[in-house]
Structures are given as C-alpha cells and as structure tokens.
Scaffold this active site. Structure first.
Site, PDB file in Angstrom:
ATOM      1  N   LYS A  74      71.528  87.733   2.765  1.00 28.82           N
ATOM      2  CA  LYS A  74      71.986  86.975   3.937  1.00 28.82           C
ATOM      3  C   LYS A  74      73.497  86.758   3.926  1.00 28.82           C
ATOM      4  O   LYS A  74      74.122  86.631   4.972  1.00 28.82           O
ATOM      5  CB  LYS A  74      71.229  85.639   4.021  1.00 28.82           C
ATOM      6  CG  LYS A  74      69.758  85.844   4.399  1.00 28.82           C
ATOM      7  CD  LYS A  74      68.915  84.586   4.274  1.00 28.82           C
ATOM      8  CE  LYS A  74      67.466  84.884   4.697  1.00 28.82           C
ATOM      9  NZ  LYS A  74      66.501  83.900   4.275  1.00 28.82           N
ATOM     10  N   TYR A 250      68.947  76.372   0.275  1.00 31.76           N
ATOM     11  CA  TYR A 250      67.970  75.682   1.131  1.00 31.76           C
ATOM     12  C   TYR A 250      68.079  74.173   0.930  1.00 31.76           C
ATOM     13  O   TYR A 250      69.183  73.643   0.826  1.00 31.76           O
ATOM     14  CB  TYR A 250      66.544  76.208   0.890  1.00 31.76           C
ATOM     15  CG  TYR A 250      66.520  77.704   0.822  1.00 31.76           C
ATOM     16  CD1 TYR A 250      66.903  78.451   1.937  1.00 31.76           C
ATOM     17  CD2 TYR A 250      66.182  78.388  -0.341  1.00 31.76           C
ATOM     18  CE1 TYR A 250      66.924  79.841   1.890  1.00 31.76           C
ATOM     19  CE2 TYR A 250      66.199  79.775  -0.389  1.00 31.76           C
ATOM     20  CZ  TYR A 250      66.574  80.490   0.720  1.00 31.76           C
ATOM     21  OH  TYR A 250      66.596  81.841   0.672  1.00 31.76           O
ATOM     22  N   VAL A 268      64.217  84.843  -3.122  1.00 34.45           N
ATOM     23  CA  VAL A 268      62.918  84.642  -3.771  1.00 34.45           C
ATOM     24  C   VAL A 268      62.575  85.731  -4.800  1.00 34.45           C
ATOM     25  O   VAL A 268      61.590  85.612  -5.516  1.00 34.45           O
ATOM     26  CB  VAL A 268      61.743  84.493  -2.762  1.00 34.45           C
ATOM     27  CG1 VAL A 268      61.781  83.164  -2.047  1.00 34.45           C
ATOM     28  CG2 VAL A 268      61.674  85.644  -1.798  1.00 34.45           C
TER      29      VAL A 268
HETATM   30  N1  GLN Z   1      61.835  87.932   2.613  1.00 32.21           N
HETATM   31  C1  GLN Z   1      61.760  86.523   2.430  1.00 32.21           C
HETATM   32  C2  GLN Z   1      61.312  85.862   3.715  1.00 32.21           C
HETATM   33  O1  GLN Z   1      61.810  86.193   4.751  1.00 32.21           O
HETATM   34  C3  GLN Z   1      63.127  86.012   2.019  1.00 32.21           C
HETATM   35  C4  GLN Z   1      63.069  84.564   1.707  1.00 32.21           C
HETATM   36  C5  GLN Z   1      63.953  84.170   0.557  1.00 32.21           C
HETATM   37  O2  GLN Z   1      64.438  84.961  -0.253  1.00 32.21           O
HETATM   38  N2  GLN Z   1      64.104  82.901   0.432  1.00 32.21           N
HETATM   39  O3  GLN Z   1      60.463  85.014   3.686  1.00 32.21           O
END
Ligand code: GLN
Length: 314
Positions: A74, A250, A268
């Site tokens: 991102k 987050y 994640v």
């Molecule tokens: N691919 C995951 C999603 O869109 C990415 C989320 C993350 O890394 N926090 O849910």
C-alpha cells in the site's frame, strides 16, 4: 535536520543481538489463515534486512526468503497514485488514523465512502482505482510491479498467482467495500478491475533484502541514494512517512509509534517496512501476527532495534 548514521553504531552487532533476543519469541502469534498459501507458511521464520542511506546492507535470519508483502504494497501504491494525481488524491481518501480494523466497513458509511487513509483496505482500493485510471488492470498491476522491481533493483520480483487468485476467491469484504464506495461515487473504474489490481499488488512476493532496498527512497528524502534517482519530492517523502507513522499499523498505529517511534507499514504476510528518516530502510518478516494483524515478533524486533540504535524520531 540531518541524522547521519552514528559511526559508533555497529549495525551488524546490533542486528545479531536483536535476532538473538527474538529467539524466545519466535513462533508466537497466529499466521494468517484466510487463504491456504499464507496459512502454510512456517511460523518460526524470522528475517531482517537493513539498508542504510550510505548503501550498506545488514541482514540476519531468513532475509532472503520470499514472502507475501500484502499490505506493505500500500505504501508503494500510494507513492504511484500521488505521483499520478498529486494532492487531488486527498479529496478521495483521508489521512487520519482509522482506529479500526484494516477491513472495517463501519466508518465508510458515516464518512460517505471516503476512507480514513490510504493504508487501510478501502483506502488502498481507492488508490488502486487511481492507478488503474479506468484502463486495463494488467497495466496497473505492471506499473506497481515495475515500480518495485526498479526500486529494489531486482527484476526477479514476481506476483504469486496462487495468492492473487485466493485473494479474489475470498475477498468478499473487499468486494463489498469497493461496491459501497462506488455507490458514493468514489470509485471510477469497474469494481472487478479495481479489485484485480488491488489483489495482485497484495500478492507480490519479496524478501527482506528487496523490501528494505525498495523503501530506501523514503529514508532518503525521496531520492534513491544508491542510484541517485529522484523518486518523489522531499515534501512527498515526508508526507508518505507521516501517513505511515500515523496509519501504518491499523488500530495499533499509536502503539507502534509508542514502542518503535518510526514510520512503518505492516502486512498480514508478516512483513513490516520501517523507515528511519535520513538513516535507513528496514524490512522485517515473521509470519505470526498479533490480534490486530501485525507481525508480533517483527514489531518486537523493531522496538529493540530502535532502542539499540537510537533511531526513533522522537
Ligand atoms: N490482502 C489482504 C486483504 O485485503 C491485505 C490485508 C493486510 O495485509 N492487512 O485483506
């Protein structure tokens, strides 16, 4: 203010200490299990790579083992979107911490389809829409992948197609958020195309060495200090770092700032990109996640690294 690397710091020694101290924690946390390719990853993996602004790279552990960068992407997508539309981006996505989960839909209704920031899922979906610019999603995906290959100086970086497919197969909540934002007029491209770009960027696979190298422009006022290339303006690099600091973890962003004191972005897959401005770009990877979805051991390792180097911006 210039924060040159402290010549008294022996980075290799510090990294060795951090790794040793992490031994007792390795394996803690819960590996993401929403798709098979992520749930298969060995929770005992731990890698760290640091690339300094003077071009030195220090690594330890599984620093050369590829992992799914997921939401770390991102930051790079945000960079590309800002380069494309500039400040206008901020009329479609905010820059405030969300205080809620990365895939929360609640705020979106209250805030009329304008996501709180570009580092939560709905914000990143808007960013993907900007990069897509109503064209073929393959072009958007290629743009993101090429950006990372150039920044990491490594053309071998790939998208894991199994992960991309699984993201699409299981991404009902992301799909819901995309349609929701479209209902507010905050998505221009076809939902399917925007999500395709987003799912593929999440599925990019990199190792710590590549990731630390790729983030170096953010540590060096927007210029790649090794190639000399200007990637973004100094002001833009500062702002991307500000968004990482306030929104990169987050609803644990405050906690990360409190413990580590550096801009960072988690995913994640267990990766975290962390920036020590004017000093170094750091990538850690450990797949076990805490309750918020950030790498548990990765966060601990960065906290110790910041303590031992004195790199906190505070
Ligand atoms: N691919 C995951 C999603 O869109 C990415 C989320 C993350 O890394 N926090 O849910």
């Amino acid at each position: 203010m210039s924060r040159k690397p402290n010549p008294d710091i022996n980075l290799s020694e510090i990294v060795a200490v951090v790794r040793q101290e992490m031994e007792e924690h390795i394996g803690k946390g819960k590996v993401a299990n929403y798709i098979p390719a992520l749930s298969r990853v060995d929770p005992r993996k731990f890698g760290i790579a640091i690339t300094t602004c003077d071009g030195q790279t220090v690594t330890s552990g599984d620093a050369e083992e590829p992992f799914s960068i997921q939401s770390v992407s991102k930051v790079f997508a945000l960079t590309i979107a800002l380069e494309r539309v500039g400040e206008a981006l901020w009329s479609r996505v905010g820059r405030e911490p969300s205080g809620s989960a990365f895939n929360s839909i609640i705020q979106l209704e209250h805030e009329h389809g304008i996501p709180r920031n570009p580092l939560i899922n709905p914000g990143a979906i808007v960013v993907a829409d900007v990069i897509l610019n109503e064209r073929d999603p393959k072009l958007a995906i290629t743009k993101i992948l090429e950006f990372l290959r150039t920044r990491a100086d490594d053309s071998s970086i790939q998208i894991d197609m199994e992960v991309a497919q699984s993201e699409a197969d299981t991404g009902h909540r992301n799909t819901a958020m995309a349609y929701f934002m479209r209902s507010f007029g905050n998505l221009n491209g076809p939902v399917y195309d925007v999500l395709s770009a987003y799912f593929h960027q999440c599925a990019i696979t990199m190792n710590c060495v590549q990731l630390a190298r790729a983030g170096l422009y953010l540590a060096s006022s927007g210029t790649d200090p090794i190639s000399g290339e200007r990637v973004v303006s100094e002001a833009r690099a500062r702002r991307i770092n500000a968004v990482m600091m306030t929104c990169g973890h987050y609803d644990a962003s405050g906690d990360f700032a409190f413990h580590v004191g550096l801009p960072g972005k988690s995913g994640v897959g267990g990766g975290i990109l962390c920036i020590a401005p004017q000093t170094a770009s750091i990538a850690v990877w450990s797949p076990g996640l805490n309750a918020v979805g950030n790498s548990l051991v990765g966060s601990l390792a960065l906290e110790r690294l910041a303590q031992l180097t004195g790199w906190s911006v505070f």
